[in-house]
Design a protein around this motif. Structure first.
Motif, short mmCIF file in Angstrom:
data_model
loop_
_atom_site.label_atom_id
_atom_site.label_comp_id
_atom_site.label_asym_id
_atom_site.label_seq_id
_atom_site.Cartn_x
_atom_site.Cartn_y
_atom_site.Cartn_z
N MET A 1 17.18 -24.66 -15.19
CA MET A 1 17.40 -25.75 -14.28
C MET A 1 17.91 -25.21 -12.94
SD MET A 1 19.79 -28.97 -15.02
CE MET A 1 20.11 -30.18 -13.84
N THR A 2 17.25 -25.59 -11.87
CA THR A 2 17.59 -25.11 -10.54
C THR A 2 18.55 -26.09 -9.86
OG1 THR A 2 15.40 -24.14 -10.35
CG2 THR A 2 16.64 -24.39 -8.33
N LYS A 3 19.57 -25.55 -9.24
CA LYS A 3 20.52 -26.37 -8.51
C LYS A 3 19.85 -26.84 -7.21
CE LYS A 3 25.30 -26.25 -7.02
NZ LYS A 3 26.49 -25.43 -6.86
N ARG A 4 19.88 -28.13 -6.96
CA ARG A 4 19.19 -28.69 -5.81
C ARG A 4 19.94 -28.48 -4.50
NH1 ARG A 4 17.73 -34.60 -7.56
NH2 ARG A 4 16.51 -34.57 -5.67
N TYR A 5 21.26 -28.36 -4.58
CA TYR A 5 22.08 -28.20 -3.38
C TYR A 5 22.96 -26.96 -3.56
CZ TYR A 5 20.49 -32.92 -2.61
OH TYR A 5 19.69 -34.01 -2.44
N HIS A 6 23.16 -26.22 -2.50
CA HIS A 6 23.93 -24.98 -2.57
C HIS A 6 25.44 -25.20 -2.61
CE1 HIS A 6 20.44 -22.43 -2.01
NE2 HIS A 6 20.05 -23.26 -1.04
N CYS A 7 25.91 -26.31 -2.06
CA CYS A 7 27.36 -26.52 -1.91
C CYS A 7 27.86 -27.75 -2.63
CB CYS A 7 27.69 -26.59 -0.43
SG CYS A 7 27.32 -25.06 0.43
N GLY A 8 27.37 -28.00 -3.81
CA GLY A 8 27.83 -29.14 -4.59
C GLY A 8 26.69 -30.10 -4.88
N ASN A 9 27.06 -31.31 -5.25
CA ASN A 9 26.03 -32.30 -5.58
C ASN A 9 25.58 -33.04 -4.31
OD1 ASN A 9 27.96 -34.32 -5.04
ND2 ASN A 9 28.56 -34.44 -7.18
N LYS A 10 24.70 -33.99 -4.48
CA LYS A 10 24.12 -34.71 -3.34
C LYS A 10 25.20 -35.46 -2.56
CE LYS A 10 20.35 -37.83 -2.17
NZ LYS A 10 19.20 -38.58 -2.71
N ALA A 11 26.12 -36.11 -3.27
CA ALA A 11 27.19 -36.85 -2.60
C ALA A 11 28.05 -35.92 -1.75
CB ALA A 11 28.04 -37.59 -3.62
N GLN A 12 28.37 -34.74 -2.27
CA GLN A 12 29.17 -33.78 -1.51
C GLN A 12 28.40 -33.29 -0.29
OE1 GLN A 12 29.76 -31.28 -4.94
NE2 GLN A 12 31.95 -31.71 -4.99
N ALA A 13 27.11 -33.08 -0.43
CA ALA A 13 26.30 -32.63 0.70
C ALA A 13 26.25 -33.71 1.79
CB ALA A 13 24.89 -32.29 0.23
N ILE A 14 26.13 -34.97 1.38
CA ILE A 14 26.10 -36.07 2.35
C ILE A 14 27.45 -36.20 3.05
CG2 ILE A 14 25.95 -38.58 2.57
CD1 ILE A 14 23.70 -38.44 0.45
N ARG A 15 28.54 -36.08 2.30
CA ARG A 15 29.87 -36.16 2.92
C ARG A 15 30.08 -35.02 3.91
NH1 ARG A 15 31.29 -38.29 -2.16
NH2 ARG A 15 31.80 -36.27 -3.03
N THR A 16 29.64 -33.83 3.56
CA THR A 16 29.77 -32.70 4.46
C THR A 16 28.92 -32.90 5.72
OG1 THR A 16 30.22 -31.20 2.63
CG2 THR A 16 29.47 -30.19 4.68
N MET A 17 27.71 -33.41 5.54
CA MET A 17 26.84 -33.68 6.68
C MET A 17 27.48 -34.72 7.60
SD MET A 17 22.85 -34.87 6.65
CE MET A 17 23.20 -36.26 5.59
N ALA A 18 28.08 -35.77 7.03
CA ALA A 18 28.74 -36.79 7.85
C ALA A 18 29.93 -36.20 8.58
CB ALA A 18 29.17 -37.96 6.97
N ALA A 19 30.71 -35.35 7.92
CA ALA A 19 31.87 -34.73 8.56
C ALA A 19 31.44 -33.86 9.75
CB ALA A 19 32.65 -33.88 7.54
N CYS A 20 30.35 -33.13 9.59
CA CYS A 20 29.83 -32.30 10.69
C CYS A 20 29.34 -33.17 11.84
CB CYS A 20 28.71 -31.39 10.19
SG CYS A 20 29.27 -30.10 9.07
N ALA A 21 28.67 -34.27 11.51
CA ALA A 21 28.17 -35.18 12.55
C ALA A 21 29.34 -35.83 13.30
CB ALA A 21 27.29 -36.25 11.92
N ILE A 22 30.40 -36.18 12.60
CA ILE A 22 31.59 -36.75 13.24
C ILE A 22 32.20 -35.74 14.19
CG2 ILE A 22 33.98 -37.51 12.83
CD1 ILE A 22 32.85 -38.81 10.19
N ARG A 23 32.35 -34.52 13.73
CA ARG A 23 32.91 -33.46 14.57
C ARG A 23 32.06 -33.25 15.82
NH1 ARG A 23 32.74 -28.45 11.40
NH2 ARG A 23 30.60 -28.49 12.12
N ASP A 24 30.75 -33.27 15.67
CA ASP A 24 29.85 -33.10 16.81
C ASP A 24 30.00 -34.24 17.81
OD1 ASP A 24 28.93 -30.81 15.60
OD2 ASP A 24 27.00 -31.67 15.00
N GLN A 25 30.13 -35.47 17.33
CA GLN A 25 30.29 -36.61 18.23
C GLN A 25 31.64 -36.55 18.95
OE1 GLN A 25 27.86 -39.04 18.98
NE2 GLN A 25 26.70 -37.45 17.93
N GLN A 26 32.68 -36.12 18.25
CA GLN A 26 33.99 -35.98 18.89
C GLN A 26 33.95 -34.92 19.98
OE1 GLN A 26 36.19 -35.24 15.27
NE2 GLN A 26 36.92 -37.35 15.16
#
Length: 67
Positions: A1-26
């Motif tokens: 079974m291959t892991k689909r995301y390198h840094c956790g599950n899908k929810a963690q990847a989405i939360r990380t993506m949102a955190a990066c987007a927030i930082r970029d907007q700030q």
């Protein structure tokens, strides 16, 4: 079974993506804000949009994504 995301599950990847987007907007808000005086009309609109995006990204970060 291959892991689909390198840094956790899908929810963690989405939360990380949102955190990066927030930082970029700030960062964009800081870059657009003049050190003295008030920004012009177009810049005020861009800054306002950044705040709206931040609110959307925070909402996305709270959502539990399905696997």
């Amino acid at each position: 079974m291959t892991k689909r995301y390198h840094c956790g599950n899908k929810a963690q990847a989405i939360r990380t993506m949102a955190a990066c987007a927030i930082r970029d907007q700030q960062t964009l808000i800081e870059a657009l804000t003049p050190p003295f005086g008030e920004p012009d009309t177009d810049t005020r609109k861009a800054i306002s949009d950044c705040f709206k995006y931040i609110e959307d990204f925070k909402r996305i970060a709270r959502v539990e994504a399905p696997e």
